[in-house]
Scaffold this active site. Structure first.
Site, PDB file in Angstrom:
ATOM      1  NE  ARG A 255      37.290  39.891  44.347  1.00  0.00           N
ATOM      2  CZ  ARG A 255      37.376  38.801  45.099  1.00  0.00           C
ATOM      3  NH1 ARG A 255      36.725  38.738  46.255  1.00  0.00           N
ATOM      4  NH2 ARG A 255      38.087  37.765  44.698  1.00  0.00           N
TER       5      ARG A 255
ATOM      6  CB  CYS B 291      32.293  33.740  46.382  1.00  0.00           C
ATOM      7  SG  CYS B 291      32.966  32.371  47.356  1.00  0.00           S
TER       8      CYS B 291
END
Length: 280
Positions: free
Chosen positions: A180, A238
């Site tokens: 990611r 995050c």
């Protein structure tokens, strides 16, 4: 007070004269709802807290604030008082996963001024691995507590501050999976990639397979390899701010105070003017 507690120590404390208040923060992205697992089995006396409604604020039309916006002080304070929290209340939080949701509760309580809070290392799995008792009995409503939120007891960044943090040489850690971060895969958010200048530090790499945190010396080594050392300016983000709270907890165990970009990637990408980086 340590930020972690072992299952056996929690069991002993619950049998003592002044047992802590235990909060079950079980949550999983995409469901099923954590309350379902809680109703099947939980630590005796534990009260359920919902990450989406009690540890997050309402979503904005633009998505500003991310997928799990910060709760307003008044709403968070009311939720904690409902659970029975007062200034002198010892709190232990856990979840049925990798302690990400529990770390969100830990960080919010710390941010709003309650430092008497610990995370059950290894979560509910560590509790059951010790063959400690579980129950499906939901406790009676608590006597309302007197908790008064005092925002700002932990370092928090918004998008503008995160960008300035990197520009000024701060170490901004990305707690998401490496693919990611690199922009190779993005199963959740509308854009793939990372904040320019951030450093990949996946949460799965500083914990054991059972979800327990690695020893402080190992944590120090892991974060030092990414430029995060005692004395450095460090922050974490995050996807929505929950896993980053877990990373801030890990950093604290390594003796490294760190800020949290609470809105994280899901907030960053709401403004198309903000740059996006891919690759290592």
């Amino acid at each position: 007070m340590s930020s972690l507690i072992e299952a056996a120590d929690l069991a002993a404390a619950l049998d003592g004269s002044s047992p802590p208040l235990v909060l079950d923060v079980t949550w999983q992205l995409g469901g099923p709802p954590g309350i379902d697992s809680y109703r099947v089995a939980h630590v005796p006396g534990a009260r359920f807290v919902d990450l989406a409604t009690e540890l997050s604020g309402p979503h904005t039309p633009t998505g500003t604030g991310g997928r799990h916006p910060m709760p307003e002080p008044g709403a968070f304070g009311a939720a904690m008082r409902r659970l029975g929290i007062a200034a002198a209340t010892d709190v232990v939080v856990y979840d049925a996963g990798q302690s990400v949701a529990a770390a969100r509760a830990w960080w919010l309580l710390r941010y709003f001024g309650h430092d008497r809070v610990r995370v059950l290392d290894g979560g509910f799995a560590a509790w059951t691995a010790e063959h400690l008792p579980v129950t499906d009995v939901v406790p009676e409503p608590a006597e309302p507590g007197t908790f008064v939120p005092r925002p700002g007891e932990m370092s928090r960044l918004d998008a503008q501050e995160a960008a300035a943090f990197v520009a000024a040489g701060g170490v901004l850690l990305d707690a998401r999976a490496g693919e990611r971060f690199r922009g190779e895969s993005e199963p959740i958010d509308a854009k793939a990639g990372h904040i320019p200048g951030a450093v990949s530090a996946p949460a799965t790499e500083y914990t054991h397979a059972d979800g327990r945190f690695r020893e402080p010396a190992e944590l120090k080594e892991y974060f030092a390899a990414r430029g995060a050392v005692p004395g450095a300016r460090v922050a974490a983000y995050c996807g929505s701010g929950a896993t980053a709270a877990h990373e801030v907890l890990a950093l604290s165990l390594a003796g490294i105070p760190a800020g949290l970009y609470a809105g994280s990637w899901s907030d960053w990408i709401t403004d198309p003017r903000r740059p996006v980086a891919t690759g290592e």
